[in-house]
Design a protein around this motif. Sequence first.
Motif, short mmCIF file in Angstrom:
data_model
loop_
_atom_site.label_atom_id
_atom_site.label_comp_id
_atom_site.label_asym_id
_atom_site.label_seq_id
_atom_site.Cartn_x
_atom_site.Cartn_y
_atom_site.Cartn_z
N THR A 111 0.84 -1.19 0.00
CA THR A 111 0.00 0.00 0.00
C THR A 111 0.88 1.25 0.00
OG1 THR A 111 -0.14 0.38 2.40
CG2 THR A 111 -1.62 -1.30 1.45
N ASP A 112 0.23 2.41 0.00
CA ASP A 112 0.94 3.69 0.05
C ASP A 112 1.02 4.26 1.46
OD1 ASP A 112 1.33 3.68 -2.72
OD2 ASP A 112 -0.59 4.66 -3.10
N VAL A 113 0.61 3.47 2.46
CA VAL A 113 0.56 3.93 3.85
C VAL A 113 1.61 3.17 4.66
CG1 VAL A 113 -0.91 4.02 5.90
CG2 VAL A 113 -1.90 4.41 3.65
N VAL A 114 2.31 3.86 5.55
CA VAL A 114 3.29 3.22 6.43
C VAL A 114 2.56 2.26 7.38
CG1 VAL A 114 4.99 3.59 8.26
CG2 VAL A 114 4.89 5.16 6.31
N VAL A 115 3.05 1.04 7.49
CA VAL A 115 2.53 0.06 8.44
C VAL A 115 3.28 0.24 9.76
CG1 VAL A 115 2.38 -2.40 8.99
CG2 VAL A 115 1.85 -1.59 6.67
N GLU A 116 2.53 0.34 10.85
CA GLU A 116 3.12 0.44 12.17
C GLU A 116 2.62 -0.72 13.02
OE1 GLU A 116 2.27 4.32 13.72
OE2 GLU A 116 3.40 5.32 12.13
N LEU A 117 3.54 -1.35 13.74
CA LEU A 117 3.23 -2.56 14.51
C LEU A 117 3.88 -2.50 15.88
CD1 LEU A 117 4.74 -4.89 11.81
CD2 LEU A 117 2.30 -4.77 12.19
N VAL A 118 3.25 -3.14 16.84
CA VAL A 118 3.91 -3.53 18.07
C VAL A 118 4.33 -4.98 17.84
CG1 VAL A 118 3.67 -3.95 20.54
CG2 VAL A 118 2.53 -1.98 19.50
N VAL A 119 5.58 -5.28 18.13
CA VAL A 119 6.13 -6.62 17.90
C VAL A 119 6.68 -7.14 19.23
CG1 VAL A 119 7.84 -7.96 16.63
CG2 VAL A 119 6.78 -5.96 15.56
N GLY A 120 6.29 -8.36 19.59
CA GLY A 120 6.77 -8.94 20.83
C GLY A 120 7.35 -10.32 20.60
N MET A 121 8.40 -10.64 21.36
CA MET A 121 9.05 -11.94 21.32
C MET A 121 9.02 -12.56 22.70
SD MET A 121 10.19 -12.15 18.12
CE MET A 121 11.26 -13.55 18.24
N SER A 122 8.99 -13.88 22.74
CA SER A 122 8.93 -14.59 24.03
C SER A 122 10.30 -14.78 24.67
CB SER A 122 8.26 -15.96 23.85
OG SER A 122 9.03 -16.78 22.99
N LYS A 123 11.33 -14.21 24.08
CA LYS A 123 12.68 -14.21 24.66
C LYS A 123 13.16 -12.76 24.71
CE LYS A 123 15.83 -17.17 23.53
NZ LYS A 123 16.78 -18.05 22.80
N PRO A 124 13.98 -12.41 25.68
CA PRO A 124 14.44 -11.03 25.80
C PRO A 124 15.50 -10.63 24.77
CG PRO A 124 15.45 -12.34 27.50
CD PRO A 124 14.45 -13.23 26.80
N ALA A 125 16.17 -11.63 24.17
CA ALA A 125 17.24 -11.38 23.19
C ALA A 125 17.70 -12.72 22.62
CB ALA A 125 18.41 -10.67 23.87
N ASP A 126 18.54 -12.65 21.61
CA ASP A 126 19.27 -13.81 21.09
C ASP A 126 18.39 -14.93 20.52
OD1 ASP A 126 21.62 -12.52 21.92
OD2 ASP A 126 21.45 -13.41 23.92
N TRP A 127 17.22 -14.59 19.98
CA TRP A 127 16.43 -15.63 19.32
C TRP A 127 17.02 -15.86 17.94
CZ3 TRP A 127 14.55 -10.87 20.73
CH2 TRP A 127 14.38 -9.96 19.71
N GLU A 128 16.78 -17.05 17.41
CA GLU A 128 17.30 -17.42 16.11
C GLU A 128 16.36 -16.94 15.01
OE1 GLU A 128 19.03 -21.35 13.80
OE2 GLU A 128 18.30 -21.55 15.85
N PHE A 129 16.91 -16.37 13.94
CA PHE A 129 16.17 -15.93 12.74
C PHE A 129 16.60 -16.86 11.62
CE2 PHE A 129 15.81 -13.73 8.74
CZ PHE A 129 14.75 -12.85 8.85
N VAL A 130 15.66 -17.65 11.10
CA VAL A 130 15.95 -18.58 10.01
C VAL A 130 15.13 -18.13 8.80
CG1 VAL A 130 15.87 -20.97 9.23
CG2 VAL A 130 16.33 -20.46 11.65
#
Length: 133
Positions: A111-130
Amino acid sequence: MTVDLTKLVHNAEDIGFSDLSKVGLRGQKDEGQVCTLISRDLSGSDDLNVSLGRILPGQHHLCHHHPDASEFYVVIAGTPIVHLNGVEHRARPGDGIYIPRGTSHGITNDTDVVVELVVGMSKPADWEFVSDE
Protein backbone atom coordinates in the motif's frame (compact mmCIF):
# COMPACT_ATOMS: atom_id res chain seq x y z
CA MET A 1 12.32 -0.90 46.83
CA THR A 2 13.63 1.80 44.49
CA VAL A 3 12.47 1.80 40.87
CA ASP A 4 15.01 2.84 38.22
CA LEU A 5 12.84 4.47 35.55
CA THR A 6 15.85 4.87 33.25
CA LYS A 7 15.83 1.06 32.82
CA LEU A 8 12.07 0.57 32.77
CA VAL A 9 10.74 3.39 30.56
CA HIS A 10 11.93 3.97 26.99
CA ASN A 11 10.53 6.16 24.22
CA ALA A 12 10.79 5.50 20.47
CA GLU A 13 11.46 9.18 19.68
CA ASP A 14 14.45 9.13 22.01
CA ILE A 15 15.83 5.80 20.75
CA GLY A 16 14.98 6.05 17.05
CA PHE A 17 14.39 3.36 14.45
CA SER A 18 17.02 1.24 12.72
CA ASP A 19 16.78 -0.67 9.46
CA LEU A 20 16.36 -4.43 9.55
CA SER A 21 19.61 -6.13 8.59
CA LYS A 22 18.91 -9.78 7.78
CA VAL A 23 19.59 -11.34 4.37
CA GLY A 24 17.42 -13.87 2.55
CA LEU A 25 18.38 -17.19 0.99
CA ARG A 26 19.07 -15.52 -2.39
CA GLY A 27 20.91 -12.56 -0.89
CA GLN A 28 17.88 -10.26 -0.80
CA LYS A 29 17.78 -7.63 1.94
CA ASP A 30 15.16 -7.75 4.68
CA GLU A 31 13.13 -4.53 4.66
CA GLY A 32 11.53 -2.55 7.46
CA GLN A 33 12.54 -0.66 10.58
CA VAL A 34 12.54 -1.50 14.27
CA CYS A 35 12.83 0.34 17.57
CA THR A 36 13.37 -1.94 20.56
CA LEU A 37 11.66 -0.64 23.73
CA ILE A 38 11.86 -3.58 26.16
CA SER A 39 14.75 -6.07 26.11
CA ARG A 40 17.39 -7.72 28.23
CA ASP A 41 19.92 -4.97 27.44
CA LEU A 42 17.57 -1.98 27.79
CA SER A 43 15.30 -3.10 30.60
CA GLY A 44 16.87 -6.12 32.23
CA SER A 45 13.97 -8.26 30.95
CA ASP A 46 14.48 -11.99 31.32
CA ASP A 47 11.30 -13.14 29.56
CA LEU A 48 10.27 -10.88 26.65
CA ASN A 49 11.24 -8.32 24.04
CA VAL A 50 8.88 -5.61 22.73
CA SER A 51 9.54 -3.30 19.81
CA LEU A 52 7.80 -0.91 17.46
CA GLY A 53 8.07 -1.90 13.83
CA ARG A 54 7.57 0.00 10.59
CA ILE A 55 7.18 -1.38 7.11
CA LEU A 56 7.34 1.45 4.57
CA PRO A 57 5.29 1.43 1.35
CA GLY A 58 6.64 -1.20 -1.05
CA GLN A 59 8.77 -2.96 1.58
CA HIS A 60 8.78 -6.68 2.40
CA HIS A 61 9.89 -8.15 5.74
CA LEU A 62 11.31 -11.52 4.68
CA CYS A 63 9.45 -14.70 5.52
CA HIS A 64 11.35 -16.45 8.29
CA HIS A 65 10.81 -18.45 11.46
CA HIS A 66 12.16 -18.68 14.99
CA PRO A 67 12.72 -22.25 16.24
CA ASP A 68 13.29 -20.97 19.79
CA ALA A 69 10.72 -18.17 20.31
CA SER A 70 7.12 -17.26 19.65
CA GLU A 71 6.21 -13.79 18.40
CA PHE A 72 3.22 -11.49 18.08
CA TYR A 73 2.24 -8.48 16.00
CA VAL A 74 -0.36 -5.87 16.89
CA VAL A 75 -1.17 -3.73 13.86
CA ILE A 76 -1.42 -0.05 14.80
CA ALA A 77 -1.62 1.52 11.33
CA GLY A 78 -1.83 0.30 7.75
CA THR A 79 -3.17 -2.83 6.10
CA PRO A 80 -0.23 -5.12 5.30
CA ILE A 81 -0.30 -8.64 3.97
CA VAL A 82 0.90 -10.93 6.77
CA HIS A 83 2.29 -14.26 5.56
CA LEU A 84 1.75 -17.20 7.95
CA ASN A 85 3.03 -20.61 6.77
CA GLY A 86 2.11 -19.80 3.16
CA VAL A 87 -1.31 -18.31 3.97
CA GLU A 88 -1.83 -14.59 3.34
CA HIS A 89 -3.92 -12.45 5.70
CA ARG A 90 -4.80 -8.82 4.93
CA ALA A 91 -4.29 -7.30 8.37
CA ARG A 92 -5.88 -4.10 9.61
CA PRO A 93 -5.41 -1.80 12.60
CA GLY A 94 -6.37 -3.56 15.82
CA ASP A 95 -5.40 -7.05 14.63
CA GLY A 96 -3.40 -9.11 17.10
CA ILE A 97 -1.46 -11.88 15.36
CA TYR A 98 0.15 -14.72 17.33
CA ILE A 99 3.05 -16.53 15.66
CA PRO A 100 3.96 -19.81 17.39
CA ARG A 101 7.63 -20.82 17.36
CA GLY A 102 8.57 -22.54 14.11
CA THR A 103 5.84 -20.76 12.08
CA SER A 104 7.07 -19.10 8.90
CA HIS A 105 5.98 -15.45 8.81
CA GLY A 106 6.66 -12.18 7.03
CA ILE A 107 4.97 -8.91 6.07
CA THR A 108 4.44 -7.17 2.74
CA ASN A 109 3.32 -3.55 2.55
CA ASP A 110 1.77 -3.27 -0.90
CA THR A 111 0.00 0.00 0.00
CA ASP A 112 0.94 3.69 0.05
CA VAL A 113 0.56 3.93 3.85
CA VAL A 114 3.29 3.22 6.43
CA VAL A 115 2.53 0.06 8.44
CA GLU A 116 3.12 0.44 12.17
CA LEU A 117 3.23 -2.56 14.51
CA VAL A 118 3.91 -3.53 18.07
CA VAL A 119 6.13 -6.62 17.90
CA GLY A 120 6.77 -8.94 20.83
CA MET A 121 9.05 -11.94 21.32
CA SER A 122 8.93 -14.59 24.03
CA LYS A 123 12.68 -14.21 24.66
CA PRO A 124 14.44 -11.03 25.80
CA ALA A 125 17.24 -11.38 23.19
CA ASP A 126 19.27 -13.81 21.09
CA TRP A 127 16.43 -15.63 19.32
CA GLU A 128 17.30 -17.42 16.11
CA PHE A 129 16.17 -15.93 12.74
CA VAL A 130 15.95 -18.58 10.01
CA SER A 131 15.15 -17.20 6.56
CA ASP A 132 12.50 -19.13 4.60
CA GLU A 133 12.93 -17.20 1.35
